[in-house]
Design a protein around this motif. Structure first.
Motif, PDB file in Angstrom:
ATOM      1  N   ALA A   1      -7.868  -8.521   4.431  1.00  0.00           N
ATOM      2  CA  ALA A   1      -7.518  -8.367   3.023  1.00  0.00           C
ATOM      3  C   ALA A   1      -7.595  -6.910   2.592  1.00  0.00           C
ATOM      4  O   ALA A   1      -6.710  -6.403   1.893  1.00  0.00           O
ATOM      5  N   GLY A   2      -8.662  -6.219   2.993  1.00  0.00           N
ATOM      6  CA  GLY A   2      -8.775  -4.803   2.666  1.00  0.00           C
ATOM      7  C   GLY A   2      -7.664  -3.982   3.297  1.00  0.00           C
ATOM      8  O   GLY A   2      -7.091  -3.087   2.662  1.00  0.00           O
ATOM      9  N   PHE A   3      -7.335  -4.303   4.553  1.00  0.00           N
ATOM     10  CA  PHE A   3      -6.260  -3.593   5.258  1.00  0.00           C
ATOM     11  C   PHE A   3      -4.943  -3.708   4.508  1.00  0.00           C
ATOM     12  O   PHE A   3      -4.286  -2.706   4.206  1.00  0.00           O
ATOM     13  N   ALA A   4      -4.542  -4.942   4.184  1.00  0.00           N
ATOM     14  CA  ALA A   4      -3.238  -5.157   3.552  1.00  0.00           C
ATOM     15  C   ALA A   4      -3.187  -4.576   2.148  1.00  0.00           C
ATOM     16  O   ALA A   4      -2.176  -3.996   1.737  1.00  0.00           O
ATOM     17  N   THR A   5      -4.272  -4.730   1.394  1.00  0.00           N
ATOM     18  CA  THR A   5      -4.290  -4.233   0.019  1.00  0.00           C
ATOM     19  C   THR A   5      -4.006  -2.743  -0.027  1.00  0.00           C
ATOM     20  O   THR A   5      -3.153  -2.275  -0.798  1.00  0.00           O
TER      21      THR A   5
ATOM     22  N   LEU B   1       9.637  -1.445   3.607  1.00  0.00           N
ATOM     23  CA  LEU B   1       9.905  -2.800   4.083  1.00  0.00           C
ATOM     24  C   LEU B   1       8.975  -3.177   5.228  1.00  0.00           C
ATOM     25  O   LEU B   1       8.466  -4.314   5.286  1.00  0.00           O
ATOM     26  N   CYS B   2       8.722  -2.249   6.129  1.00  0.00           N
ATOM     27  CA  CYS B   2       7.834  -2.527   7.258  1.00  0.00           C
ATOM     28  C   CYS B   2       6.420  -2.837   6.767  1.00  0.00           C
ATOM     29  O   CYS B   2       5.760  -3.756   7.268  1.00  0.00           O
ATOM     30  N   ASN B   3       5.943  -2.094   5.789  1.00  0.00           N
ATOM     31  CA  ASN B   3       4.627  -2.368   5.235  1.00  0.00           C
ATOM     32  C   ASN B   3       4.592  -3.742   4.564  1.00  0.00           C
ATOM     33  O   ASN B   3       3.568  -4.441   4.619  1.00  0.00           O
ATOM     34  N   ALA B   4       5.684  -4.140   3.928  1.00  0.00           N
ATOM     35  CA  ALA B   4       5.730  -5.455   3.292  1.00  0.00           C
ATOM     36  C   ALA B   4       5.638  -6.575   4.321  1.00  0.00           C
ATOM     37  O   ALA B   4       4.942  -7.580   4.105  1.00  0.00           O
TER      38      ALA B   4
ATOM     39  N   ALA C   1       2.147 -12.450  -3.059  1.00  0.00           N
ATOM     40  CA  ALA C   1       3.006 -11.893  -4.111  1.00  0.00           C
ATOM     41  C   ALA C   1       3.174 -10.385  -3.945  1.00  0.00           C
ATOM     42  O   ALA C   1       4.269  -9.837  -4.172  1.00  0.00           O
ATOM     43  N   SER C   2       2.122  -9.697  -3.541  1.00  0.00           N
ATOM     44  CA  SER C   2       2.191  -8.249  -3.361  1.00  0.00           C
ATOM     45  C   SER C   2       3.130  -7.873  -2.219  1.00  0.00           C
ATOM     46  O   SER C   2       3.882  -6.893  -2.310  1.00  0.00           O
ATOM     47  N   ALA C   3       3.082  -8.643  -1.139  1.00  0.00           N
ATOM     48  CA  ALA C   3       3.992  -8.375  -0.026  1.00  0.00           C
ATOM     49  C   ALA C   3       5.447  -8.574  -0.448  1.00  0.00           C
ATOM     50  O   ALA C   3       6.336  -7.800  -0.062  1.00  0.00           O
TER      51      ALA C   3
ATOM     52  N   ILE D   1       4.161  -6.462   7.221  1.00  0.00           N
ATOM     53  CA  ILE D   1       2.770  -6.520   7.670  1.00  0.00           C
ATOM     54  C   ILE D   1       1.906  -7.208   6.615  1.00  0.00           C
ATOM     55  O   ILE D   1       0.991  -7.971   6.934  1.00  0.00           O
ATOM     56  N   GLY D   2       2.194  -6.958   5.332  1.00  0.00           N
ATOM     57  CA  GLY D   2       1.461  -7.625   4.266  1.00  0.00           C
ATOM     58  C   GLY D   2       1.602  -9.134   4.324  1.00  0.00           C
ATOM     59  O   GLY D   2       0.622  -9.873   4.115  1.00  0.00           O
TER      60      GLY D   2
END
Length: 397
Positions: free
Chosen positions: A22-26, A172-175, A88-90, A177-178
């Motif tokens: 959770a910390g990683f993705a946030t 987009l790549c970060n999304a 939702a954030s992703a 992974i999220g």
């Protein structure tokens, strides 16, 4: 054995993995735009301070939304709110990559602040209430360590992909992974303890009373102000170090500037070790050490040699994550009750520091250069020493 059954069989191990995720993705989703600020300034023909709003818009909305997120967590449960927030954030991260212009990008990033609010304060309260006390310190360190790795990875990936492809591909790549992290969080995080739910439901209507109660506590007020100053100094440094290194006499490429964010690894080490050090020298001593390292690091970045700048950013990063780990844990343990709201208030001031000081730093950098910005960055942890005298440090119950 299915993953969710295994998580119940080994709740502490899987809770730690889930909180790290959770910390990683946030922080990957939140801060992936930071190395892209010079590109935004060039492509959209805006100033550095205006480009910085792609981050500040997120943290500003997040800061305001955190208070409501704590009440939602009281009503619907910690896990449900955290998982929904990450999904939702992703989705908004993917929408940011498709934004047609700068205004659209800002809108998507602001909405992401609303959804990300369901993670930071709620995660800290989940640790205090649902993780055994003997493992809670390590769990908090892992969440903050995951934040450090996520912040670093999101920035490095964005810088690398922006140089090879485009900033849209980077976002987009970060999304993607999220989305993967949201699935892991949903499967691995144990459900809230049912015994907490009746008390949460009964108290959610009194949110304003709970917040005022915490704001009247002098010790908590000092910790909230410390969060504001810590984040303000840290974000200002990373917002504009790329502009300095891309300009003369360094002329570093976006990919080379992105390598600066590998210094986030120092934050992973400091956030986990500082919890152990705080047990030996006490939280005030650990906090003072973190503030001193931030001031020293800021001073070193004013020197001309590139190696001195890198060392300065590394020391500032170590000091920041160390001080933040101590302050956030102190809020969660020192609050006399309603810990979700106390942690939400700390996060509110923490991200307000990012939203307020980031754009101000851009004006200083654009008007007077890095020397003046260094004074601004170092002044915030210096004020933190004053606040240390007002904070009380109670032991973990």
């Amino acid at each position: 054995m299915p993953v969710d059954q295994l998580a119940r069989a080994l709740p502490c191990d899987h809770a730690n993995i889930a909180l790290f995720t959770a910390g990683f993705a946030t922080f990957a989703l939140m801060y992936c735009v930071q190395p892209l600020l010079p590109l935004f300034a060039t492509q959209f023909h805006v100033s550095p301070a205006q480009a910085a709003w792609t981050l500040s818009a997120t943290t500003l909305v997040l800061a305001v939304s955190l208070l409501g997120a704590s009440a939602a967590a009281d009503r619907f449960g910690r896990k449900r709110v955290m998982v929904s927030a990450l999904f939702a954030s992703a989705l908004l991260g993917a929408a940011s990559a498709a934004a047609p212009g700068f205004a659209g990008l800002l809108a998507m990033r602001a909405l992401m602040g609303l959804t990300l609010a369901g993670l930071p304060a709620v995660a800290m309260t989940y640790v205090v209430e649902d993780v055994p006390a003997a493992q809670s310190g390590g769990a908090i360190g892992l969440f903050i360590g995951g934040s450090a790795i996520g912040g670093m990875s999101g920035r490095l990936m964005a810088a690398g992909l922006a140089g090879a492809a485009s900033w849209r591909g980077a976002l987009l790549c970060n999304a993607v992974i999220g989305f993967g992290c949201a699935i892991m969080l949903a499967r691995l995080l144990p459900a809230d303890r049912a015994s907490h739910l009746p008390a949460r439901l009964g108290g959610s209507a009194n949110l304003a009373r709970k917040l005022i109660r915490h704001l009247r506590d002098p010790s908590l007020r000092a910790l909230f102000a410390l969060g504001f100053l810590l984040m303000g100094s840290f974000v200002t440094t990373y917002n504009y170090i790329g502009f300095r290194l891309a300009a003369a006499p360094y002329h570093l490429s976006p990919h080379q500037v992105g390598a600066v964010f590998s210094l986030y690894l120092t934050g992973v080490v400091s956030s986990t070790l500082m919890g152990k050090l705080a047990l030996r020298i006490g939280p005030p001593g650990a906090m003072a050490l973190g503030l001193a390292l931030m001031m020293l690091g800021a001073t070193l970045t004013s020197l001309a040699p590139l190696i001195a700048i890198m060392l300065g950013v590394a020391l500032l990063t170590i000091g920041f994550f160390a001080a933040h780990a101590v302050a956030s844990a102190a809020v969660a343990t020192n609050a006399p009750g309603d810990r979700a709201q106390a942690s939400a208030l700390y996060s509110f001031f923490y991200y307000a520091g990012s939203s307020a000081m980031g754009p101000v730093g851009g004006i200083i950098w654009h008007s007077w250069g890095w020397g003046a910005l260094t004074i601004f960055i170092a002044a915030m942890p210096a004020l933190g020493f004053v606040l240390l005298g007002f904070a009380q440090w109670r032991a973990q119950p």
